[in-house]
Design an enzyme around this catalytic site. Sequence first.
Site, short mmCIF file in Angstrom:
data_model
loop_
_atom_site.label_atom_id
_atom_site.label_comp_id
_atom_site.label_asym_id
_atom_site.label_seq_id
_atom_site.Cartn_x
_atom_site.Cartn_y
_atom_site.Cartn_z
N ARG A 1 -7.40 3.72 13.06
CA ARG A 1 -6.53 5.12 13.44
C ARG A 1 -5.85 5.03 14.82
O ARG A 1 -4.97 5.53 14.70
CB ARG A 1 -7.46 6.31 13.19
CG ARG A 1 -8.01 6.48 11.71
CD ARG A 1 -6.80 6.42 10.81
NE ARG A 1 -7.58 6.79 9.50
CZ ARG A 1 -6.81 6.46 8.18
NH1 ARG A 1 -5.49 6.06 8.21
NH2 ARG A 1 -7.27 6.59 7.15
N GLU B 1 -10.13 12.45 7.42
CA GLU B 1 -10.05 13.84 6.86
C GLU B 1 -11.43 14.46 6.86
O GLU B 1 -11.46 15.71 7.17
CB GLU B 1 -9.47 13.67 5.44
CG GLU B 1 -8.15 13.12 5.43
CD GLU B 1 -7.82 12.79 4.11
OE1 GLU B 1 -7.80 11.52 3.50
OE2 GLU B 1 -7.55 13.61 2.96
N HIS C 1 -4.26 14.03 0.46
CA HIS C 1 -4.36 13.14 1.72
C HIS C 1 -3.24 13.14 2.36
O HIS C 1 -3.25 13.40 3.85
CB HIS C 1 -4.52 11.50 1.14
CG HIS C 1 -4.68 10.82 2.52
ND1 HIS C 1 -5.71 10.64 3.23
CD2 HIS C 1 -3.51 9.71 2.64
CE1 HIS C 1 -5.06 9.61 4.09
NE2 HIS C 1 -4.11 9.14 3.91
N GLU D 1 -9.16 4.00 -2.38
CA GLU D 1 -8.13 3.96 -3.23
C GLU D 1 -8.61 3.15 -4.33
O GLU D 1 -9.47 2.18 -4.57
CB GLU D 1 -7.18 3.03 -2.35
CG GLU D 1 -6.58 3.72 -0.98
CD GLU D 1 -5.45 2.99 -0.65
OE1 GLU D 1 -4.60 2.29 -1.26
OE2 GLU D 1 -5.16 3.12 0.64
N THR E 1 -4.80 6.65 -0.30
CA THR E 1 -5.81 7.52 -0.30
C THR E 1 -6.03 8.54 -1.20
O THR E 1 -5.04 9.33 -1.31
CB THR E 1 -6.21 7.69 1.26
OG1 THR E 1 -5.80 6.91 2.12
CG2 THR E 1 -7.72 8.48 1.48
N ASP F 1 0.83 -0.98 0.22
CA ASP F 1 -0.09 0.09 0.00
C ASP F 1 0.88 1.31 0.16
O ASP F 1 1.81 1.14 0.54
CB ASP F 1 -0.89 -0.01 1.01
CG ASP F 1 -1.93 1.18 1.14
OD1 ASP F 1 -2.54 1.38 0.15
OD2 ASP F 1 -2.31 1.73 2.24
N ASP G 1 -8.95 0.36 1.91
CA ASP G 1 -7.83 -0.02 2.84
C ASP G 1 -8.61 0.28 4.28
O ASP G 1 -8.09 1.71 4.67
CB ASP G 1 -6.45 0.83 2.55
CG ASP G 1 -5.39 0.51 3.28
OD1 ASP G 1 -5.48 -0.59 3.96
OD2 ASP G 1 -4.74 1.31 3.60
N THR H 1 -8.98 -5.63 3.76
CA THR H 1 -8.75 -5.00 2.82
C THR H 1 -9.60 -5.27 1.63
O THR H 1 -9.80 -6.37 1.18
CB THR H 1 -7.34 -4.86 1.74
OG1 THR H 1 -6.66 -4.36 3.15
CG2 THR H 1 -7.17 -3.91 0.96
N LYS I 1 -3.91 -1.76 9.62
CA LYS I 1 -4.22 -2.03 8.44
C LYS I 1 -4.33 -3.60 8.02
O LYS I 1 -4.38 -3.92 6.84
CB LYS I 1 -3.22 -1.47 7.56
CG LYS I 1 -3.18 0.06 7.76
CD LYS I 1 -3.33 1.13 6.69
CE LYS I 1 -3.32 2.48 7.16
NZ LYS I 1 -4.02 3.09 6.27
N GLN J 1 -3.36 2.47 14.64
CA GLN J 1 -2.22 3.09 13.95
C GLN J 1 -1.43 4.05 14.78
O GLN J 1 -0.03 4.21 14.46
CB GLN J 1 -2.65 3.51 12.77
CG GLN J 1 -1.88 4.27 11.73
CD GLN J 1 -2.59 4.74 10.41
OE1 GLN J 1 -3.66 4.61 10.39
NE2 GLN J 1 -1.77 5.16 9.38
N GLU K 1 -10.30 3.88 3.60
CA GLU K 1 -9.50 4.71 2.57
C GLU K 1 -9.71 4.46 1.26
O GLU K 1 -9.78 3.13 0.95
CB GLU K 1 -7.89 4.56 2.86
CG GLU K 1 -7.38 4.99 4.20
CD GLU K 1 -5.97 4.91 4.33
OE1 GLU K 1 -5.19 4.16 3.60
OE2 GLU K 1 -5.31 5.63 5.22
MN MN Z 1 -3.91 3.23 2.30
#
Ligand code: MN
Length: 422
Positions: free
Chosen positions: A241, A368, A137, A205, A354, A130, A237, A261, A257, A244, A203
Site C-alpha cells: 500500500r 479496509e 471495496h 479475489e 477485491t 486485475d 493479489d 499473486t 502489485k 502504491q 486482496e
Molecule cells: Mn487487486
Amino acid sequence: MALMKSWVESANSADTEFPLNNLPYGVFMTADDEAHCCVAIGDMILDLAVLEDDGVISVTDEPVFDLPFLNEFMDAGKPAWDALRARLMDLLSEGGDDTLRGDAELQSIAMAPRVGAEMAMPFVVAEYTDFYAGRHHATNVGTMFRGAENALPPNWLHIPIGYNGRASTVVVSGTDIIRPNGQLKGPGDEVPRFGPCARLDIELEMGAVVGTGNAMGQPVSVAEADDMIFGYVLLNDWSARDIQAWEYQPLGPFQAKAFGTSISPWVVTKAALEPFRTSTPAREEPLLPHLQEPGPMLYDIDLAVTMRPEGAKTETVITRTNYNQMYYSSAQQLCHHASSGCAMNSGDLLGSGTISGPEKHERGSLLEISWGGKEPFTLDSGETRSFLEDGDTMTLKGAAKGEGYQIGFGDCVGKILPAVKV
Ligand code: MN
C-alpha cells in the site's frame, strides 16, 4: 442440486471440497517427479496422463495431459471440456463405467492420495489483468483517499476498471512471498526513499481463467465471453500500500502489485459452479448495451481469509464474505477487455477485484479492515495487526454450498518472508 455419489468413498462426505460434482483440474508432481494434469476426487488425485495414455480418456489426437500445464486442454474449448467432464463423471460415479472402478491395478497407477501431494501451477499464465470491480471495496478505498463524496471515480459505474498486471509472478498456493522493497514517500517526507514495504496487504479475489481466446480486432459479447471462461481459482493479489500510494498516479498500480499473486492449486470449472449462478446487483446507472448481461453471470461462493502469525498455534478468521458481492462479473470484464479488439488468449487470468461485503467483518483487505491502519485488529493469539508482519501466513478459502455437498478450491496459502536487504 444434490450430492452425486462416487465409488471413491471420501468424495461422498459433506465435508470434502471435492465431491463428484466438483472435479476441479490441477497439476501435481508424480512419484517419479513428473508434472501431470489431474483432477481431485475426495481424498484422491486422479492422474489424467495415465488415463489418457491407457486410452481410457481422450481429448484430441495429441496427448494433452502428459504436460505440466492445463493450457492445451483449455484451448480445446467448451465441447471438449463438457465431453471430458461427462466421461470422468461416468468413470467415477457409483454405478457408471467400471473401467477404473473394476481395475485395482489401474487405480494403483492412476490414483494417489491428495494429502501430501505436491501441487504445481495448474496452467501457464499467459497474461494477468486485475480489476477493481467490488462496489464495497472501491467505496471503502475511495472514502479513505478522497472522502465519502468522491469515493467512486466517475467511470466506475460504467466500466469495470482494470490494469495490466504481471503474469511472471503469479504463483501456486504454498509459495512464500518475499516482502517487496520499493520507493516510498510518506505524507510527512520531503523526498522519497527506497526500502521495505511497511504496509503489506492482501486482496481477497476470485480469478477467472480464460480457456479460449478471441482474434485480434474481434470483440466478443458478454455471452461469448462467458463461454470462453474455463473456470475459477481463489486469488490473493498481494499489495504494497505504501509503494502504491506514491506510484499510482496517473497510470495505476505498478510495482505495488508486481511482486506476487497467489492462486489456489485447483481450477474449479464453470460446469461445477453452474448450480450456483447468481446475478450481479441492480445497476445504479444503466450499462451501455454491450456490457449488459443476458443472464446470471456471478456465483454464490462463500469466501473467508485466515491469518496465522509465526509460531501461533491457531489461525484467526479475519473476514467472511461472498463472491456474489461483485458489481461486475468476469464475463463482463472479459467482454470489456476484448471490446477494443484486444486479443485474449488461453491462459489469461482475470482478477475480479477485491471482494468486500457491506459489513466490517466482510472486508477483503487489511487496508479496509484496519481502516488505513487507524483501527488495528486483534488475533486469537493476542497479537494485533494493521498490515502484514514477516512470518504471517495468510489463507484464502472458498466454497459454493449445495445440499449435502460443497464445491471447494483448495486453500490458497502464502507466508511472508523478510525483505531482501538493500
Ligand atoms: Mn487487486
